[in-house]
Design a protein around this motif. Structure first.
Motif, mmCIF file in Angstrom:
data_model
loop_
_atom_site.group_PDB
_atom_site.id
_atom_site.type_symbol
_atom_site.label_atom_id
_atom_site.label_comp_id
_atom_site.label_asym_id
_atom_site.label_seq_id
_atom_site.Cartn_x
_atom_site.Cartn_y
_atom_site.Cartn_z
ATOM 1 N N GLN A 57 0.840 -1.197 0.000
ATOM 2 C CA GLN A 57 0.000 0.000 0.000
ATOM 3 C C GLN A 57 0.879 1.253 0.000
ATOM 4 O O GLN A 57 0.561 2.246 -0.649
ATOM 5 C CB GLN A 57 -0.870 -0.038 1.265
ATOM 6 C CG GLN A 57 -2.007 0.961 1.318
ATOM 7 C CD GLN A 57 -2.659 0.991 2.696
ATOM 8 O OE1 GLN A 57 -2.056 0.614 3.701
ATOM 9 N NE2 GLN A 57 -3.893 1.445 2.758
ATOM 10 N N PHE A 58 2.010 1.182 0.712
ATOM 11 C CA PHE A 58 2.907 2.335 0.774
ATOM 12 C C PHE A 58 3.718 2.489 -0.510
ATOM 13 O O PHE A 58 4.075 3.579 -0.901
ATOM 14 C CB PHE A 58 3.876 2.212 1.957
ATOM 15 C CG PHE A 58 3.196 2.153 3.308
ATOM 16 C CD1 PHE A 58 1.847 2.466 3.445
ATOM 17 C CD2 PHE A 58 3.905 1.788 4.436
ATOM 18 C CE1 PHE A 58 1.214 2.412 4.682
ATOM 19 C CE2 PHE A 58 3.287 1.744 5.687
ATOM 20 C CZ PHE A 58 1.947 2.045 5.803
ATOM 21 N N PRO A 60 3.154 0.996 -4.008
ATOM 22 C CA PRO A 60 2.352 0.157 -4.913
ATOM 23 C C PRO A 60 3.172 -0.446 -6.054
ATOM 24 O O PRO A 60 2.837 -1.526 -6.548
ATOM 25 C CB PRO A 60 1.305 1.131 -5.461
ATOM 26 C CG PRO A 60 1.308 2.289 -4.545
ATOM 27 C CD PRO A 60 2.661 2.367 -3.928
ATOM 28 N N LEU A 90 -6.981 -3.365 2.366
ATOM 29 C CA LEU A 90 -5.658 -2.796 2.085
ATOM 30 C C LEU A 90 -5.267 -2.880 0.610
ATOM 31 O O LEU A 90 -4.182 -2.461 0.231
ATOM 32 C CB LEU A 90 -4.600 -3.526 2.932
ATOM 33 C CG LEU A 90 -4.765 -3.388 4.441
ATOM 34 C CD1 LEU A 90 -3.758 -4.245 5.175
ATOM 35 C CD2 LEU A 90 -4.612 -1.938 4.848
ATOM 36 N N VAL B 185 4.865 8.178 5.024
ATOM 37 C CA VAL B 185 4.113 7.310 5.939
ATOM 38 C C VAL B 185 5.037 6.454 6.806
ATOM 39 O O VAL B 185 4.764 6.219 7.989
ATOM 40 C CB VAL B 185 3.092 6.451 5.158
ATOM 41 C CG1 VAL B 185 3.772 5.535 4.160
ATOM 42 C CG2 VAL B 185 2.225 5.636 6.112
ATOM 43 N N LEU B 248 -5.606 4.047 7.336
ATOM 44 C CA LEU B 248 -5.073 3.240 6.243
ATOM 45 C C LEU B 248 -5.963 2.041 5.947
ATOM 46 O O LEU B 248 -5.740 1.306 4.994
ATOM 47 C CB LEU B 248 -3.669 2.732 6.603
ATOM 48 C CG LEU B 248 -2.586 3.799 6.782
ATOM 49 C CD1 LEU B 248 -1.336 3.198 7.393
ATOM 50 C CD2 LEU B 248 -2.258 4.452 5.445
ATOM 51 N N ILE B 389 -7.011 7.727 3.988
ATOM 52 C CA ILE B 389 -5.972 8.338 3.166
ATOM 53 C C ILE B 389 -5.291 7.316 2.264
ATOM 54 O O ILE B 389 -5.250 6.128 2.574
ATOM 55 C CB ILE B 389 -4.877 8.990 4.041
ATOM 56 C CG1 ILE B 389 -4.401 7.981 5.091
ATOM 57 C CG2 ILE B 389 -5.371 10.250 4.664
ATOM 58 C CD1 ILE B 389 -3.195 8.445 5.845
ATOM 59 N N PRO B 391 -1.672 6.536 1.305
ATOM 60 C CA PRO B 391 -0.387 6.960 1.870
ATOM 61 C C PRO B 391 0.728 7.142 0.849
ATOM 62 O O PRO B 391 1.716 7.803 1.131
ATOM 63 C CB PRO B 391 -0.037 5.815 2.823
ATOM 64 C CG PRO B 391 -0.720 4.618 2.249
ATOM 65 C CD PRO B 391 -1.958 5.119 1.574
ATOM 66 N N SER B 392 0.594 6.542 -0.331
ATOM 67 C CA SER B 392 1.708 6.595 -1.275
ATOM 68 C C SER B 392 1.665 7.889 -2.090
ATOM 69 O O SER B 392 0.596 8.437 -2.334
ATOM 70 C CB SER B 392 1.642 5.390 -2.210
ATOM 71 O OG SER B 392 0.388 5.359 -2.848
#
Lengths: 225, 524
Positions: A57-58, A60, A90, B185, B248, B389, B391-392
Motif C-alpha cells: 500500500q505504501f 504500490p 488494504l 508514511v 489506512l 488516506i 499513503p503513497s
C-alpha cells in the motif's frame, strides 16, 4: 560491517521482524518469501501478511500479484475469521477489479453467505489457482463443518455432502472420522448427529449468577459505614 | 483533541493556498511581538523551567486561546525568531513554540505546502529531542496529547492535500519531489513506534498490572522531580498508531497497537477528553469493520453516556465543537451497529432515547435492506467514518488526477458489500422472533424462497452473528439464536440477564443523596 549487519538481520525470524520492526521497507522481500513459506509448510500468519500488504500500500510499484493472490487464498482458508475482508481493506480497488482477485472475491462471497454448492462449482473452475496452495479444500471443509456445527443438531446427510463437496464412500469415511474424533453420531434415517456445543445447544450457556464488580460496591461503602 | 479534525470540510479547499498565503502577508509582520505575547512566552518559559504543571496548563489551555482570539484571529503568531531572545534562545522551548505556532496556523488559516513541510521538520526536531536528548520537563497531558493528535492530523491532512493533484502548480510539484520524505508514511509510523519503544510504556503498564509501578494512579505524572514527557508521549502514541492504521484501513493492526491499554478500565487516555474520544471512536470503528458489533456497541454506549453526562463541563472548551461532532458521528456508528446486530439491551436508556431521537426513523428504514436502506447505510457511514488516506505519493508524470477519494470509496464499497451479505438476515430475524419452533418448509414459504436457499440464509445468519474475537474464540453476537434439528428450527431467545445488582446499587446511592439533601433543609 555491512556483512556483519546482514548476518545479524538474518538471525531474526520474520515474526520477530513484524513484531519489532514492522515499518521498515527493507523487510518486504523477507515477508514475500514468508508468504511462500506459509504456502509450502501449510502455516499461516495474518499479522505478517497484513504487514506485507501494508508495504504494498505504501509502495504500490513493488506489489506482486502472485503474492497477493496467495495471501488472499490463505485468508479464505482462515474462515470463519474475517481475514479476507481485512486483506481487501488494504488492496486498491483497481487491483481488486482484475483477475484472479475478482474470482477470489466471488468465492469469498459464496462462503460468507453459506452458498457452498455454488462455491465448489466456482472453485472447480479455478482449480489452477487454488491447487497452488496445499490444504485449501480441507480448510474450506473445516469451515463448512464449523458453520454446520453452529447451526444443526442433526443435519441431513445430503446437506452435509453438499457443504463439504464429498460423496459416496469418501463421505462415509469422512463421517466415520468425525464420529471417532469429534463426537458425531449416525442418527436415524439419513441424519447425522453433530456433537453438542454452545451454539447448537444454546441452553448449555450458563446463566451464571450475577457478578457485581468490587469497584461498583465501593460506591456504597460510605453509606454502609 | 486538537481543534482540527475537520478542516477539509470547513475550509473546503486547500487549493486556495495561494490566496490565503497572500492574505497572511497583508498587515502581518512576523517580527512584531506585542507585549502580551512577550509576557506570555516569558511566563510560559519560566513555568516550564520550574515544572509548574498547573500554571503551564492554564497558560496553554486558556491564555494561548485568549491571545489567539484577540490578536491572531486570522494571522499567525509572531515568528519563533522574534520571540527566541526572550526565552534565552532555548532550543526546546522554541520547538514547542513552533509546534503551537503551526497548530494555530492549521486551525485558523490554510497552510501552504512549504509550511506543511516546515511543520514536519519541526516535529522531527522535537521528537529527536525527546527520543535522543535528555528531557526533564513536566508537561500537561493535554498538551502531550495535542502533540500526538496534531501530528497524526497533519499527516492525514498532507495526504489529502497531496491527493488533490489536479490544480497543483509546477512549483508545488517541484517541492513535493524535493521534500519527498516530508510526511512520509514510514516516517510517521516510525516516529510513533519509536516513542512507544523509547518510553517503555508497554512494560510500564505490565509492571503496573503486577503492582510494581504506578502510572495510571498518577495520571502519568511524576511527583518526584522526574519527567512525564517521554512516557506519556509514548502512551498517547499507541492511540496515534491506532488512528493512523484506521486511516489506512488496517483495523486489525490498529487494535493490536492499542492492546496494551485496557480500555475496560479507566486509564490515562481518560484524563484528556480528546484522547478518550479518539481512542473509543477508532476502537469502535475498527470493531465495526471487523464485525465485532457487540464490542463496538458496548464501548460506544459507554462513551456516549459519559459525554452526555459531562458535556456541560466542556462547554467553554475550545474543543467543544469537536466533542459534539464526534458525539454525533458515534451515534451514527451506533445506529449502524444496532441495525446489523440489534442488541438494544446493551445500550443504556439515556443513550437509547438520544439514539431514537436522532436516528429512530432511519434505523427503521435500515431494517428493510432495500435500496433506500442501502442509501442510508451509505449516508451514515460516509458521515461518520474516519478520513481515509492514500499513503503513497502519486507518480508526478502522468496527467494529474485527484485521488483523494479513492481510499474512502474502497472502504465504503467493502462496508456496503458486507451489509449486502447480511441483507436477508433481518427478514429471518422477524420470523424467528414470533416462533418458538417452525419447520424449514413453512419458513421458506413465508420468506418466499426454496428450502436450499433458506438453509444458506440460516447458515449466513449463524456465521455473521458469531464473530471471532482477538484470541480466536467464537463469540455469539446473536440477539435471537436458533438450532436446526432435522428440518425443524428451534428458536432460543437469549434473554438478557437483568442486572439487578447495579440497579440496586444506583438506587441506594440516589436515595442516600436525597436523604442528605433533605437533612440539609431546615423547616422554619
Amino acid at each position: 560491517m555491512g556483512k556483519e549487519l546482514q548476518k545479524q538481520q538474518q538471525s531474526y525470524t520474520v515474526e520477530q521482524l513484524v513484531a519489532f520492526n514492522p515499518y521498515n521497507p527493507d523487510i518486504l522481500p523477507d515477508l514475500e518469501n514468508y508468504v511462500n513459506e506459509q504456502v509450502s509448510s501449510q502455516t499461516y500468519s495474518l499479522d505478517a501478511n497484513l504487514c506485507l500488504l501494508r508495504h504494498y500500500q505504501f509502495e504500490p510499484e513493488r506489489m506482486s500479484t502472485q503474492i497477493v493472490s496467495r495471501i488472499l487464498i490463505k485468508a479464505l482458508m482462515a474462515m470463519p475469521a474475517p481475514d479476507f475482508s481485512l486483506c481487501l481493506f488494504l488492496i486498491p480497488e483497481r487491483v481488486q477489479m482484475e483477475e484472479p482477485f475478482k474470482t477470489l472475491i466471488v468465492l469469498s462471497n459464496y462462503l460468507e453467505t453459506g452458498r457452498f454448492c455454488q462455491f465448489w462449482d466456482e472453485a472447480a473452475k479455478s482449480r489452477h489457482l487454488l491447487e497452488a496452495v496445499p490444504g485449501f479444500e480441507q480448510a474450506i471443509q473445516a469451515y463448512a463443518v464449523h458453520v454446520l456445527s453452529l447451526t444443526y443438531q442433526k443435519v441431513p446427510r445430503a446437506v452435509l455432502a453438499e457443504a463439504i463437496n464429498i460423496e459416496g464412500p469418501s463421505l462415509d469415511k469422512f463421517i466415520e472420522h468425525q464420529v471417532a474424533n469429534s463426537g458425531w453420531a449416525i442418527g436415524k434415517g439419513q441424519l447425522i448427529v453433530i456433537s453438542q456445543n454452545l451454539f447448537n445447544h444454546p441452553e448449555l450457556k450458563k446463566n451464571g449468577a450475577e457478578i457485581v464488580p468490587l469497584e461498583h460496591i465501593t460506591r456504597i461503602f460510605p453509606i454502609l459505614s | 483533541m486538537s481543534a482540527s479534525y475537520d478542516y477539509d470540510e470547513a475550509a473546503g479547499s486547500y487549493d486556495d493556498g495561494h490566496r490565503q498565503s497572500q492574505q497572511q502577508d497583508v498587515g502581518y509582520d512576523p517580527n512584531f511581538v506585542p507585549d502580551s505575547v512577550k509576557s506570555f512566552v516569558v511566563h510560559l518559559y519560566r513555568h516550564i523551567r520550574e515544572k509548574n504543571v498547573y500554571e503551564i496548563h492554564q497558560m496553554y489551555e486558556t491564555s494561548f486561546h485568549t491571545l489567539s482570539d484577540r490578536l491572531f484571529k486570522d494571522t499567525p503568531w509572531p515568528s519563533v525568531d522574534a520571540v527566541a531572545h526572550y526565552v534565552d534562545n532555548d532550543h526546546v522551548f522554541c520547538l514547542l513554540y513552533r509546534e503551537m505556532w503551526f497548530r494555530h496556523l492549521y486551525a485558523r488559516l490554510s497552510p501552504t505546502l512549504k509550511q506543511r513541510i516546515d511543520s514536519w521538520d519541526n516535529y522531527c526536531s522535537l521528537f529527536q529531542v525527546v527520543l535522543h536528548g535528555v528531557v526533564n520537563m513536566q508537561l500537561p497531558n493535554q498538551w502531550l496529547w495535542d502533540m500526538v493528535d496534531e501530528f497524526v492530523y497533519q499527516f492525514q491532512s498532507f495526504c489529502q492535500y497531496r491527493a488533490k493533484m489536479k490544480n497543483k502548480t509546477e512549483q508545488e510539484i517541484a517541492l513535493f519531489r524535493q521534500y519527498d520524505q516530508a510526511w512520509n508514511v514510514y516516517g510517521v509510523l516510525n516516529y510513533l513506534q519509536a516513542l512507544v519503544e523509547k518510553s517503555a510504556i508497554i512494560q510500564i503498564l505490565e509492571r503496573e498490572k503486577a503492582g510494581l509501578e504506578q502510572f495510571t494512579a498518577n495520571d502519568g505524572y511524576h511527583y518526584d522531580g522526574g519527567s512525564n514527557v517521554v512516557k506519556v508521549l509514548g502512551y498517547f502514541s499507541m492511540v496515534g498508531l491506532l488512528r493512523v492504521h484506521c486511516l489506512l484501513g488496517d483495523y486489525q493492526t490498529g487494535l493490536k497497537c492499542l492492546q496494551p491499554i485496557d480500555i475496560s478500565q479507566q486509564g490515562v487516555y481518560f484524563t484528556v477528553i480528546g484522547s478518550h474520544i479518539a481512542t473509543i471512536y477508532h476502537y469502535g470503528f475498527a470493531c465495526l469493520m471487523l464485525r465485532r458489533y457487540v464490542d463496538a456497541i458496548r464501548e460506544f454506549n459507554k462513551i456516549l453516556l459519559y459525554i452526555y453526562k459531562t458535556k456541560q463541563y466542556h462547554q467553554k472548551s475550545s474543543q467543544y465543537e469537536q466533542i459534539l461532532k464526534k458525539n454525533e458521528q458515534m451515534y451514527a456508528l451506533l445506529a449502524i451497529c444496532l441495525s446489523l446486530c440489534p442488541q438494544v439491551n446493551l445500550v443504556d436508556e439515556t443513550v437509547n432515547s438520544q439514539l431514537r431521537e436522532k436516528y429512530g426513523e432511519k434505523m427503521a428504514r435500515m431494517q428493510r435492506f432495500d435500496d433506500e436502506a442501502f442509501a442510508i447505510y451509505d449516508e451514515l457511514f460516509s458521515y461518520a467514518c474516519p478520513k481515509f488516506i492514500t499513503p503513497s505519493a502519486p507518480s508526478f508524470e502522468e496527467p494529474l488526477v485527484n485521488y483523494n477519494q479513492d481510499a474512502y470509496r474502497l472502504q465504503l464499497k467493502l462496508f456496503l458489500y458486507e451489509v449486502k451479505q447480511q441483507q436477508l438476515l433481518s427478514g429471518v430475524r422477524t420470523f424467528l422472533k414470533v416462533y418458538s419452533t417452525i419447520s424449514l418448509a413453512k419458513l421458506a414459504n413465508y420468506m418466499e424462497v426454496d428450502e436450499p436457499t433458506l438453509r444458506t440464509i440460516l447458515l449466513t445468519y449463524k456465521h455473521k452473528t458469531h464473530s471471532v474475537d482477538a484470541d480466536g474464540k467464537i463469540i455469539s453476537n446473536a440477539d435471537i439464536d436458533f438450532y436446526i434439528d432435522d428440518d425443524m428450527i428451534h428458536v432460543v431467545e437469549s434473554k438478557p440477564a437483568k442486572r439487578y445488582g447495579d440497579f440496586f446499587l444506583r438506587q441506594i446511592v440516589k436515595l442516600e443523596g436525597m436523604m442528605n439533601d433533605m437533612d440539609r433543609i431546615k423547616l422554619e
